[in-house]
Each structure stands twice: as structure tokens, then as C-alpha cells.
Design a protein around this motif. Structure first.
Motif, PDB file in Angstrom:
ATOM      1  N   THR A 152      57.278 -22.899  34.577  1.00 45.22           N
ATOM      2  CA  THR A 152      57.251 -23.837  35.699  1.00 45.22           C
ATOM      3  C   THR A 152      56.606 -25.139  35.243  1.00 45.22           C
ATOM      4  OG1 THR A 152      55.078 -23.076  36.451  1.00 45.22           O
ATOM      5  CG2 THR A 152      57.013 -21.917  37.323  1.00 45.22           C
ATOM      6  N   SER A 172      60.690 -22.663  38.465  1.00 41.32           N
ATOM      7  CA  SER A 172      60.680 -21.224  38.773  1.00 41.32           C
ATOM      8  C   SER A 172      62.070 -20.611  38.623  1.00 41.32           C
ATOM      9  CB  SER A 172      60.179 -20.994  40.198  1.00 41.32           C
ATOM     10  OG  SER A 172      58.911 -21.579  40.385  1.00 41.32           O
ATOM     11  N   PHE A 208      60.562 -15.122  37.890  1.00 39.67           N
ATOM     12  CA  PHE A 208      59.258 -15.612  38.327  1.00 39.67           C
ATOM     13  C   PHE A 208      58.965 -15.143  39.757  1.00 39.67           C
ATOM     14  CE2 PHE A 208      56.419 -18.587  40.370  1.00 39.67           C
ATOM     15  CZ  PHE A 208      55.459 -18.878  39.409  1.00 39.67           C
TER      16      PHE A 208
END
Length: 297
Positions: free
Chosen positions: A106, A77, A81
Motif C-alpha cells: 500500500t 490495497s 490485503f
């Protein structure tokens, strides 16, 4: 969002980023004793924390102090994000101004666009698409942004993605299409939009169609929308019919909708059972028998 802090000063920096305390954050960063890229053992940075919590001024301060915008924590992340996940479109715009990438993923294949679509943040989706996010990207399991939006019933996002070229019938790796997922979740407005944009009304997963799943669960709004597009009412690959499913589900309104669409009460399933054989409900049995009487007469 959880994180482990490594030092008391870093701890204070994370706290300031989380709470939006710009004055404390500036004091710590200007002291030279807290790095703009301080991170915990999971790789969570203060910029990610500020982005997650939507603290625009703290995000800007960290960037101006040299924080790495595209740094990825252990899960993959990024600050973008997290801001997208939480719907902070102003932070998303700011991150783009300083070079945030839409391509970082991710571990499960997630991106800013997939997570914004999943949570229905239409304003963020708009910003992401305008900054080059790929409408065709997929999670590791094959779920597209459109699939995730359909799953959540996020109609505005569904329209945005379709307008940007999303494939309405793009299924997940297990064969589940956006329409099927929206139907089984009971999102009638999402089902309507997908059908109007060309979704395959009879696309199936494990032999069951969107109508079958909606009938089984008693999602009558979905059933009504699907029936407008003349879906299959006959025997499906799973060896049953939507009417069998409705009877098992026990929702008399669903049964009536299917009967009004001329579902066949005399069509047996793979076990040679008629819909009437699958219920003990007197109300459902009465409407099934009445349909037979009307048909025969």
C-alpha cells in the motif's frame, strides 16, 4: 470499506459481492454486462469487496470469471490485503491458489503480513508465512510485522514471527522498539515473550525505557516482567528514573514494586528533584519515607 459505484449494474455487482449473494453475482457476470474486474473510481474491485467480507464462493466465482487477483486500488490495497486484514484465512488460501502476491504494498508500505499482524490474525499469518511472506518487511515508518503485533499485544502472532526469524530488537525509524511499544501499551504477556527471546530491556526512545513508560502509566504487570530481567533503575538519558515516573504516575503499587527492586529514593533527577518532591500523595510519601528509614537503619 467504502466505494463509489459507476453504473446500476456495477452497483448490483458490488452489492452481491458485499452481501455474499452468489446467485445474483453469477447472473450479473454471466449476462456479459458486468465485468469481473468492474471497479469504482477508487479502483476498488468486486473481488476486493468479496474478499474483505469473507465470501469464499463469491471470491471463487470472480476469480473463475477472470478477475485480476493482484489488482491494486488507489491506496495500493489488494484482495489479499483486505482478506488478511479481516482475518479470512480461507479466502487468503484461495487467493494463493490462484497466484496472489505477498509483495504488493500500500502507499504507506503495508502488506498482507503487516496488516494481519497488526490485527492479530494468527491463522492468516501462518498461511502468509507458508506462502512466502517476508517477515522482515517494513512500513514506510519502519514498523515491522513484529512491531505491529507487539503494539497490539498479539502474543500468538509475536511467537509466530519470532519463530520465523523476526528480529526482536528491530526498531521503527523513530527508534521505538517492539518491547518499548508493548510496555507502554500495557501488554505484559507480550513483554514477557519478547524479553525471553532476547529483547533489550533498556532500549530507549527519547531517553525513556520500557520500564520508565510502564512505571509512568502504572502498568504493573509489565513492570513485574521487566524487573525479572534487572533493567536500569538509575538515571536515564531523559534525566529521570523509573521511580520518578512511578511517583508522577501516582500508582502506589508501581512505586512499591520499584522499591522492592531497590530503586533509590535518594537519587535526584536532572532538576535535582527527589521522587518524594514530585507527589502530594500521603500514601506514596509514607512508603518512600519508610524505605529511607529502613535503608538508614
Amino acid at each position: 470499506m467504502s466505494f463509489k459505484k459507476e453504473t446500476p449494474l456495477a452497483n448490483a455487482g458490488f452489492w452481491a459481492a458485499r452481501k455474499g449473494n452468489l446467485a445474483l453475482l453469477q447472473l450479473l457476470l454471466n449476462s456479459g454486462r458486468v465485468d469481473a474486474d468492474c471497479r469504482d473510481s477508487y479502483g476498488t474491485t468486486a473481488l476486493m469487496v468479496a474478499s474483505y467480507n469473507g465470501h469464499y464462493e463469491c471470491v471463487k466465482e470472480l476469480i473463475m470469471q477472470g478477475a485480476d487477483i493482484n489488482y491494486q486500488r488507489e491506496t495500493g490495497s489488494t484482495a489479499l490485503f483486505f482478506a488478511s486484514q479481516q482475518g479470512h484465512h480461507d479466502v487468503v488460501k484461495l487467493l494463493f491458489e490462484f497466484g496472489a502476491s505477498t509483495e504488493l504494498r500500500t502507499k504507506d508500505g503495508g502488506t498482507a503480513l503487516t496488516v494481519a499482524s497488526q490485527y492479530g490474525h494468527s491463522t492468516v499469518v501462518d498461511v502468509l508465512l507458508k506462502n512466502g511472506a517476508n517477515v522482515h518487511e517494513r512500513l514506510n515508518d519502519g514498523a515491522t510485522p513484529l512491531f505491529l503485533a507487539a503494539q497490539g499485544g498479539h502474543v500468538t502472532v509475536i511467537r509466530q514471527l519470532l519463530a520465523s526469524g523476526a528480529k526482536v530488537n528491530q526498531a521503527r525509524e523513530d527508534g521505538t522498539a517492539p518491547l518499548w511499544m508493548a510496555a507502554q501499551m500495557g501488554h505484559s504477556e507480550a513483554v514477557k515473550v519478547l524479553l525471553l527471546r532476547g529483547a533489550d530491556r533498556d532500549a530507549d526512545r527519547d531517553g525513556s525505557t520500557a520500564l520508565f513508560k510502564a512505571a509512568l502509566k502504572g502498568h504493573n504487570g509489565v513492570v513485574e516482567e521487566l524487573l525479572k530481567f534487572s533493567p536500569t533503575l538509575g538515571l536515564l538519558k531523559n534525566g529521570s528514573t523509573a521511580l520518578h515516573a512511578a511517583v508522577v504516575g501516582g500508582n502506589i503499587r508501581t512505586v512499591l514494586l520499584l522499591l522492592a527492586a531497590n530503586a533509590d529514593t535518594a537519587l535526584p533527577n536532572e532538576h535535582n528533584e527527589l521522587p518524594a518532591d514530585l507527589t502530594k500523595s500521603d500514601r506514596i510519601l509514607r512508603v518512600l519515607r519508610q524505605k529511607v528509614v529502613n535503608r538508614d537503619s
